[in-house]
Design an enzyme around this catalytic site. Structure first.
Site, PDB file in Angstrom:
ATOM      1  N   PRO A 202       0.795  -1.634  -0.070  1.00 39.29           N
ATOM      2  CA  PRO A 202       0.088   0.036  -0.401  1.00 39.29           C
ATOM      3  C   PRO A 202       0.840   1.554   0.293  1.00 39.29           C
ATOM      4  O   PRO A 202       1.238   1.751   1.116  1.00 39.29           O
ATOM      5  CB  PRO A 202      -1.086  -0.058   1.473  1.00 39.29           C
ATOM      6  CG  PRO A 202      -0.252  -0.865   2.258  1.00 39.29           C
ATOM      7  CD  PRO A 202       0.280  -2.085   1.300  1.00 39.29           C
ATOM      8  N   ASP A 372       6.058   2.203   1.562  1.00 39.73           N
ATOM      9  CA  ASP A 372       5.625   1.381   1.867  1.00 39.73           C
ATOM     10  C   ASP A 372       4.402   1.557   3.379  1.00 39.73           C
ATOM     11  O   ASP A 372       5.314   0.969   4.409  1.00 39.73           O
ATOM     12  CB  ASP A 372       6.074  -0.186   2.068  1.00 39.73           C
ATOM     13  CG  ASP A 372       5.462  -1.246   2.261  1.00 39.73           C
ATOM     14  OD1 ASP A 372       3.952  -1.555   2.499  1.00 39.73           O
ATOM     15  OD2 ASP A 372       6.187  -2.566   1.871  1.00 39.73           O
ATOM     16  N   HIS A 373       3.490   1.775   2.958  1.00 38.13           N
ATOM     17  CA  HIS A 373       2.597   1.683   4.616  1.00 38.13           C
ATOM     18  C   HIS A 373       2.395   0.585   5.760  1.00 38.13           C
ATOM     19  O   HIS A 373       2.419   0.754   6.791  1.00 38.13           O
ATOM     20  CB  HIS A 373       1.042   2.380   4.232  1.00 38.13           C
ATOM     21  CG  HIS A 373       0.538   3.589   5.683  1.00 38.13           C
ATOM     22  ND1 HIS A 373       0.898   2.806   6.461  1.00 38.13           N
ATOM     23  CD2 HIS A 373      -0.149   4.110   5.082  1.00 38.13           C
ATOM     24  CE1 HIS A 373       0.763   4.416   6.926  1.00 38.13           C
ATOM     25  NE2 HIS A 373      -0.292   4.914   6.052  1.00 38.13           N
ATOM     26  N   ARG A 374       2.763  -0.735   5.355  1.00 43.03           N
ATOM     27  CA  ARG A 374       2.789  -2.030   6.615  1.00 43.03           C
ATOM     28  C   ARG A 374       3.551  -1.174   7.066  1.00 43.03           C
ATOM     29  O   ARG A 374       3.565  -1.667   8.485  1.00 43.03           O
ATOM     30  CB  ARG A 374       2.483  -3.377   5.026  1.00 43.03           C
ATOM     31  CG  ARG A 374       1.774  -3.514   4.519  1.00 43.03           C
ATOM     32  CD  ARG A 374       2.188  -4.700   3.754  1.00 43.03           C
ATOM     33  NE  ARG A 374       3.077  -4.193   2.935  1.00 43.03           N
ATOM     34  CZ  ARG A 374       3.826  -5.235   2.056  1.00 43.03           C
ATOM     35  NH1 ARG A 374       3.368  -6.223   2.094  1.00 43.03           N
ATOM     36  NH2 ARG A 374       5.022  -4.987   0.982  1.00 43.03           N
TER      37      ARG A 374
END
Length: 400
Positions: A202, A372-374
């Site tokens: 994401p 990367d939002h993870r």
């Protein structure tokens, strides 16, 4: 044939580095294998003698298939004990093997040329890159025709067929204005990785506009001496320093955990004739900017020649990609998995800026961070970008 690239189903055995009956020890390079992005040496995993070479150079071989037989000194090769390798036939012309460099074979394949139809100018008639380039640049002449057929520029479509005098031309649709360029293995690999990145990671984006006056001045001062650096070299150093200051960014997402790192390894995007590659510069914070510049030049040069090692394409937590030299002022890039981020660097541009209430001339540069939002939260990325902006606007700190 080892799986030298993740998820690869086959590879080209580009060159043998040893001959049959040669003695080898653990770690000796036996052969060079070509992947989508690099040439990789296959090493011996035991001491012994090369009893039999099973695959000719230039052959595509499925991963897991045997390519040679190693044995003890004095041992004889027994073909009944070895499963035949799963291969595509090596390029031959009748019963005579065609000698060609790995790069020439790849360029010929990408250009739709049969390697056995080319004339080599290297030693023993070996086909080299210049021979492929010459063939690609030459007009195509049909067998038995007195005049060459028209040369079709890339993307111009297919020329109409030649109709003999007095014959009825077949009814057909007019030639399309669009051409079709077959996918190369590298282009397929790039497409697969970037699609995977957008589908699984994401992305979110953060942008900053940097006053680059001091950065440009510092580069000019450094380049006044013997050392030559680019603005991108200074950006790479600043990225590493920002990772050191905000270690929560120096991570990658793993299936079961977020992996952290003690050193900062930064990948640098390099455009080549065969696609984009991202060689990794190791432990950037420990390197002076002159060494960064030297190593980036070396990696970029070998990337364009297709001579990177596989280990030079692995690792890192962030990539730097720069389109400023093309006049691009701002863009957002797709993260190179498994990295947590990629920094897109735009061109330095002259613009009016407000300074102490007055409008003055300034030099600005836009940087866009894809994250990367993870493994990384928005506030962490914002802190990191603030540190990077401060470093680029006070670049002497980069050299510390």
């Amino acid at each position: 044939m080892p799986e030298v690239a993740a998820n690869a189903t086959d590879a080209v055995l580009a060159e043998w580095l040893v001959a049959e009956s040669a003695e080898v020890t653990v770690g000796d390079a036996l052969a060079t294998v070509e992947t989508d992005k690099a040439l990789v040496d296959v090493e011996a995993d035991a001491d012994g003698v090369v009893l039999k070479v099973l695959v000719a150079a230039g052959t595509r071989v499925e991963v897991g298939s045997p390519i040679a037989v190693l044995g003890a000194a004095g041992e004889e090769y027994d073909p009944s004990l070895v499963e035949a390798p799963t291969t595509a036939p090596p390029a031959t012309n009748g019963a005579t093997r065609v000698f060609a460099s790995p790069l020439a074979r790849k360029l010929a394949k990408d250009g739709g040329l049969a390697i056995e139809d080319l004339v080599g100018t290297g030693p023993r008639g070996r086909i080299l890159r210049r021979d492929v380039d010459k063939a690609l640049a030459s007009p195509v002449v049909e067998e038995g025709a007195g005049t060459p057929s028209p040369v079709v520029e890339e993307g111009a479509g297919t020329p109409p067929s030649v109709v003999e005098e007095g014959a009825l031309a077949p009814v057909s649709k007019p030639p399309s204005a669009e051409g079709a360029v077959p996918h190369t293995r590298r282009r397929r690999a790039i497409a697969s990785r970037l699609t995977e990145s957008k589908q699984t990671a994401p992305h979110f984006y953060a942008r900053a506009t940097v006053r680059a006056d001091a950065l440009v001045a510092l580069r000019a001062e450094i380049n006044a001496g013997e050392v030559k650096v680019s603005l991108n070299d200074l950006v790479v150093k600043a990225v590493a320093a920002a990772h050191r200051a905000v270690p929560e960014m120096n991570v990658v997402w793993m299936p079961d955990a977020v992996r952290t790192f003690d050193t900062v390894d930064v990948a640098v995007a390099v455009a080549t004739d065969r696609g984009l590659v991202t060689p990794v510069l190791r432990d950037v914070t420990a390197l002076p900017v002159s060494t960064v510049a030297e190593r980036v030049r070396d990696l970029a040069g070998r990337a364009r020649d297709g001579r990177l090692r596989q280990d030079e394409l692995e690792g890192g937590t962030i990539s730097v990609t720069n389109l400023g030299m093309y006049g691009v002022e701002e863009f957002a890039a797709i993260i190179n998995p498994p990295h947590a981020a990629i920094l897109a660097v735009g061109a330095v541009r002259d613009e009016p800026v407000v300074e102490d209430g007055a409008v003055v001339p300034g030099r600005l540069m836009t940087v866009t961070l894809s994250v990367d939002h993870r493994p990384v939260d928005g506030v962490v990325a914002a802190r990191w970008l603030a540190v990077l902006k401060d470093l680029l606007e006070h670049p002497v700190r980069i050299l510390a």
